[in-house]
Write a protein that holds these residues in place. Structure first.
Motif, PDB file in Angstrom:
ATOM      1  N   ILE A   1      40.425  39.796  78.104  1.00  0.00           N
ATOM      2  CA  ILE A   1      41.777  39.971  77.598  1.00  0.00           C
ATOM      3  C   ILE A   1      42.715  38.969  78.255  1.00  0.00           C
ATOM      4  O   ILE A   1      42.557  38.622  79.432  1.00  0.00           O
ATOM      5  CB  ILE A   1      42.250  41.428  77.835  1.00  0.00           C
ATOM      6  N   CYS A   2      43.673  38.451  77.483  1.00  0.00           N
ATOM      7  CA  CYS A   2      44.668  37.545  78.068  1.00  0.00           C
ATOM      8  C   CYS A   2      45.441  38.318  79.135  1.00  0.00           C
ATOM      9  O   CYS A   2      45.863  39.466  78.911  1.00  0.00           O
ATOM     10  CB  CYS A   2      45.622  37.037  76.996  1.00  0.00           C
ATOM     11  N   PRO A   3      45.629  37.739  80.314  1.00  0.00           N
ATOM     12  CA  PRO A   3      46.274  38.483  81.407  1.00  0.00           C
ATOM     13  C   PRO A   3      47.745  38.748  81.132  1.00  0.00           C
ATOM     14  O   PRO A   3      48.372  38.089  80.290  1.00  0.00           O
ATOM     15  CB  PRO A   3      46.082  37.558  82.612  1.00  0.00           C
ATOM     16  N   GLY A   4      48.301  39.706  81.850  1.00  0.00           N
ATOM     17  CA  GLY A   4      49.723  39.990  81.740  1.00  0.00           C
ATOM     18  C   GLY A   4      50.555  38.768  82.086  1.00  0.00           C
ATOM     19  O   GLY A   4      50.200  37.979  82.957  1.00  0.00           O
ATOM     20  N   GLY A   5      51.673  38.607  81.383  1.00  0.00           N
ATOM     21  CA  GLY A   5      52.529  37.437  81.581  1.00  0.00           C
ATOM     22  C   GLY A   5      52.164  36.272  80.683  1.00  0.00           C
ATOM     23  O   GLY A   5      52.872  35.271  80.642  1.00  0.00           O
ATOM     24  N   ARG A   6      51.039  36.398  79.968  1.00  0.00           N
ATOM     25  CA  ARG A   6      50.605  35.368  79.018  1.00  0.00           C
ATOM     26  C   ARG A   6      50.339  36.010  77.668  1.00  0.00           C
ATOM     27  O   ARG A   6      50.347  37.240  77.537  1.00  0.00           O
ATOM     28  CB  ARG A   6      49.362  34.642  79.534  1.00  0.00           C
ATOM     29  N   TYR A   7      50.123  35.163  76.680  1.00  0.00           N
ATOM     30  CA  TYR A   7      49.873  35.677  75.338  1.00  0.00           C
ATOM     31  C   TYR A   7      48.819  34.811  74.663  1.00  0.00           C
ATOM     32  O   TYR A   7      48.591  33.651  75.030  1.00  0.00           O
ATOM     33  CB  TYR A   7      51.161  35.665  74.504  1.00  0.00           C
ATOM     34  N   GLY A   8      48.150  35.388  73.679  1.00  0.00           N
ATOM     35  CA  GLY A   8      47.144  34.662  72.906  1.00  0.00           C
ATOM     36  C   GLY A   8      47.458  34.754  71.429  1.00  0.00           C
ATOM     37  O   GLY A   8      47.190  35.781  70.802  1.00  0.00           O
ATOM     38  N   SER A   9      48.020  33.700  70.878  1.00  0.00           N
ATOM     39  CA  SER A   9      48.450  33.728  69.473  1.00  0.00           C
ATOM     40  C   SER A   9      47.461  33.026  68.545  1.00  0.00           C
ATOM     41  O   SER A   9      47.721  32.916  67.351  1.00  0.00           O
ATOM     42  CB  SER A   9      49.829  33.061  69.338  1.00  0.00           C
TER      43      SER A   9
ATOM     44  N   CYS B   1      54.555  33.898  78.752  1.00  0.00           N
ATOM     45  CA  CYS B   1      55.521  34.692  78.005  1.00  0.00           C
ATOM     46  C   CYS B   1      56.905  34.052  78.140  1.00  0.00           C
ATOM     47  O   CYS B   1      57.248  33.492  79.187  1.00  0.00           O
ATOM     48  CB  CYS B   1      55.529  36.099  78.578  1.00  0.00           C
ATOM     49  N   SER B   2      57.705  34.098  77.082  1.00  0.00           N
ATOM     50  CA  SER B   2      59.022  33.460  77.076  1.00  0.00           C
ATOM     51  C   SER B   2      59.995  34.165  78.024  1.00  0.00           C
ATOM     52  O   SER B   2      59.873  35.362  78.307  1.00  0.00           O
ATOM     53  CB  SER B   2      59.612  33.479  75.663  1.00  0.00           C
ATOM     54  N   GLU B   3      60.989  33.414  78.493  1.00  0.00           N
ATOM     55  CA  GLU B   3      62.075  34.000  79.280  1.00  0.00           C
ATOM     56  C   GLU B   3      62.770  35.087  78.476  1.00  0.00           C
ATOM     57  O   GLU B   3      62.969  34.961  77.275  1.00  0.00           O
ATOM     58  CB  GLU B   3      63.100  32.931  79.643  1.00  0.00           C
ATOM     59  N   GLY B   4      63.138  36.161  79.163  1.00  0.00           N
ATOM     60  CA  GLY B   4      63.837  37.243  78.490  1.00  0.00           C
ATOM     61  C   GLY B   4      62.914  38.262  77.848  1.00  0.00           C
ATOM     62  O   GLY B   4      63.385  39.241  77.270  1.00  0.00           O
ATOM     63  N   TYR B   5      61.603  38.033  77.958  1.00  0.00           N
ATOM     64  CA  TYR B   5      60.613  38.923  77.357  1.00  0.00           C
ATOM     65  C   TYR B   5      59.497  39.171  78.380  1.00  0.00           C
ATOM     66  O   TYR B   5      59.352  38.436  79.346  1.00  0.00           O
ATOM     67  CB  TYR B   5      60.020  38.297  76.096  1.00  0.00           C
ATOM     68  N   TYR B   6      58.712  40.215  78.143  1.00  0.00           N
ATOM     69  CA  TYR B   6      57.555  40.450  78.995  1.00  0.00           C
ATOM     70  C   TYR B   6      56.332  40.686  78.128  1.00  0.00           C
ATOM     71  O   TYR B   6      56.430  41.128  76.981  1.00  0.00           O
ATOM     72  CB  TYR B   6      57.786  41.606  79.964  1.00  0.00           C
ATOM     73  N   CYS B   7      55.183  40.329  78.671  1.00  0.00           N
ATOM     74  CA  CYS B   7      53.922  40.390  77.930  1.00  0.00           C
ATOM     75  C   CYS B   7      52.900  41.159  78.765  1.00  0.00           C
ATOM     76  O   CYS B   7      52.460  40.675  79.816  1.00  0.00           O
ATOM     77  CB  CYS B   7      53.399  38.987  77.639  1.00  0.00           C
ATOM     78  N   ALA B   8      52.523  42.329  78.298  1.00  0.00           N
ATOM     79  CA  ALA B   8      51.423  43.064  78.923  1.00  0.00           C
ATOM     80  C   ALA B   8      50.119  42.362  78.581  1.00  0.00           C
ATOM     81  O   ALA B   8      50.059  41.478  77.716  1.00  0.00           O
ATOM     82  CB  ALA B   8      51.416  44.500  78.428  1.00  0.00           C
ATOM     83  N   ALA B   9      49.046  42.728  79.268  1.00  0.00           N
ATOM     84  CA  ALA B   9      47.736  42.147  78.974  1.00  0.00           C
ATOM     85  C   ALA B   9      47.403  42.352  77.497  1.00  0.00           C
ATOM     86  O   ALA B   9      47.652  43.416  76.929  1.00  0.00           O
ATOM     87  CB  ALA B   9      46.674  42.789  79.849  1.00  0.00           C
ATOM     88  N   GLY B  10      46.868  41.300  76.864  1.00  0.00           N
ATOM     89  CA  GLY B  10      46.486  41.384  75.455  1.00  0.00           C
ATOM     90  C   GLY B  10      47.600  41.063  74.485  1.00  0.00           C
ATOM     91  O   GLY B  10      47.444  41.261  73.275  1.00  0.00           O
ATOM     92  N   SER B  11      48.730  40.550  74.978  1.00  0.00           N
ATOM     93  CA  SER B  11      49.847  40.220  74.088  1.00  0.00           C
ATOM     94  C   SER B  11      49.482  39.057  73.170  1.00  0.00           C
ATOM     95  O   SER B  11      48.699  38.175  73.538  1.00  0.00           O
ATOM     96  CB  SER B  11      51.094  39.880  74.898  1.00  0.00           C
ATOM     97  N   THR B  12      50.095  39.052  71.991  1.00  0.00           N
ATOM     98  CA  THR B  12      49.781  38.019  70.993  1.00  0.00           C
ATOM     99  C   THR B  12      50.982  37.148  70.643  1.00  0.00           C
ATOM    100  O   THR B  12      50.865  36.248  69.823  1.00  0.00           O
ATOM    101  CB  THR B  12      49.250  38.678  69.706  1.00  0.00           C
ATOM    102  N   SER B  13      52.140  37.409  71.253  1.00  0.00           N
ATOM    103  CA  SER B  13      53.352  36.642  70.965  1.00  0.00           C
ATOM    104  C   SER B  13      54.063  36.308  72.261  1.00  0.00           C
ATOM    105  O   SER B  13      54.057  37.121  73.201  1.00  0.00           O
ATOM    106  CB  SER B  13      54.286  37.458  70.059  1.00  0.00           C
ATOM    107  N   PRO B  14      54.711  35.129  72.341  1.00  0.00           N
ATOM    108  CA  PRO B  14      55.470  34.804  73.558  1.00  0.00           C
ATOM    109  C   PRO B  14      56.694  35.694  73.734  1.00  0.00           C
ATOM    110  O   PRO B  14      57.282  35.743  74.804  1.00  0.00           O
ATOM    111  CB  PRO B  14      55.870  33.341  73.342  1.00  0.00           C
TER     112      PRO B  14
END
Length: 338
Positions: A104-112, A125-138
């Motif tokens: 799984i993509c680690p937290g703080g990153r995304y796989g689109s 992950c983009s500024e102003g947003y957060y990405c849990a593990a497995g995120s698919t969008s910045p």
């Protein structure tokens, strides 16, 4: 076959004698041909399927050798140890694949994208947003509120430092400065409250409550950072006035930029100069920094905040006179000095 002994072809095997046909090698295994070690040209058929090997290879049904898993793909099969993988699958969104294994993509990153090959995935992950593990969008999750901020690569929102409390205990700490949050454009607009990217110590001339920056009220000033009360540093000094967001107790002289500076006065805590009332004059302080007013005494008249004696030949028996005529001319048979 036709009375002749033939080896099983690649991808097939025979585990019994006297068979006229070979069996297809099962998924997760491979069935090779080999040369007889005793003779250079005598081929030997496969008598027992061989486990495919590990996660980085796979063997579909009828395989004569393991196939290497392609980059960005992972192998699947029935064995927990990966020894009998029988197919490969491209890594889905939010995942990456290395050495035939899906992660799984680690937290703080995304796989689109499909088929990612490293733990970097598609990026931070983009500024102003957060990405849990497995995120698919910045921009998977907005940070949340003006009390929270999310730098680039955030796994979870961070809570702003609040004055009066330690980070881990509810104990009061009056020395803790106040902060507010900003968006990626160094702005604290209410329209971007859910996508703040950083916390900033409250600047001079302001106080900060619940992540919001506010100007010190008119009549008060803030001469240090980190203020957390609308009282700021204190009242404006008498003889001066302080507009909103003032940083000094003597922000502006009371009579500054006026043709008649004595016409106004500023008690302590003034937000604007106060005009002298009719029949009054200003006192206390230099002509530019008057702090109070008094009623014009008898024998005088007051205009523009200045007390002047009634002119020769006129008298003023009343207090609070405001015209040069005072109360009138001196009575016949009497004289009125200035």
């Amino acid at each position: 076959v036709h009375g002749a002994l033939e080896p099983c072809p690649p991808g097939k095997f025979s585990d019994s004698q006297g068979l006229s046909t070979c069996q297809i090698c099962p998924p997760g295994f491979y069935c090779p041909q080999a040369f007889d070690a005793t003779t250079e040209f005598h081929l030997l058929g496969c008598s027992k399927p061989i486990a495919c090997g590990s996660f980085d290879v796979f063997c579909p049904g009828g395989a004569h050798s393991p196939s290497i898993v392609q980059a960005g793909h992972y192998s699947v099969g029935d064995s927990a140890d990966g020894s009998t993988q029988d197919a490969q699958v491209i890594a889905p969104l939010g995942f990456y694949a290395q050495n035939g294994q899906k992660s799984i993509c680690p937290g703080g990153r995304y796989g689109s994208s499909l088929g990612l090959t490293s733990a970097d995935c598609s990026g931070l992950c983009s500024e102003g947003y957060y990405c849990a593990a497995g995120s698919t969008s910045p921009k998977q999750n907005p940070c949340g509120s003006k009390l929270l901020f999310c730098p680039s690569g955030s796994t979870n929102p961070q809570r702003i430092k609040l004055p009066g409390r330690h980070p881990s205990t509810p104990e009061a700490d009056p020395q803790r400065p106040a902060f507010y949050t900003e968006d990626q454009h160094d702005n604290d607009s209410r329209f971007t409250e859910t996508v703040r990217v950083q916390q900033v110590i409250c600047p001079v001339g302001h106080y900060c409550i619940d992540g919001t920056r506010n100007p010190c009220p008119p009549g008060r000033y803030g001469d240090r950072e980190g203020q957390h009360s609308p009282l700021c540093s204190g009242q404006c000094t008498a003889g001066y006035y302080c507009p909103a967001a003032s940083t000094r107790s003597q922000s502006i002289q009371c009579g500054a930029n006026l043709n008649h500076p004595e016409s106004v006065f500023c008690p302590a805590g003034s937000s604007l100069p106060t005009p002298a009332a009719e029949g009054h004059f200003t006192v206390n302080g230099e002509r530019m920094t008057r702090r109070a007013q008094q009623q014009c005494p008898s024998g005088h008249f007051c205009q523009n905040g200045i007390s002047k004696p009634c002119s020769k030949g006129r008298y003023g028996s009343s207090v609070g006179l405001s015209a040069p005529l005072c109360d009138g001319p001196c009575a016949p048979g009497f004289f009125c000095p200035e």
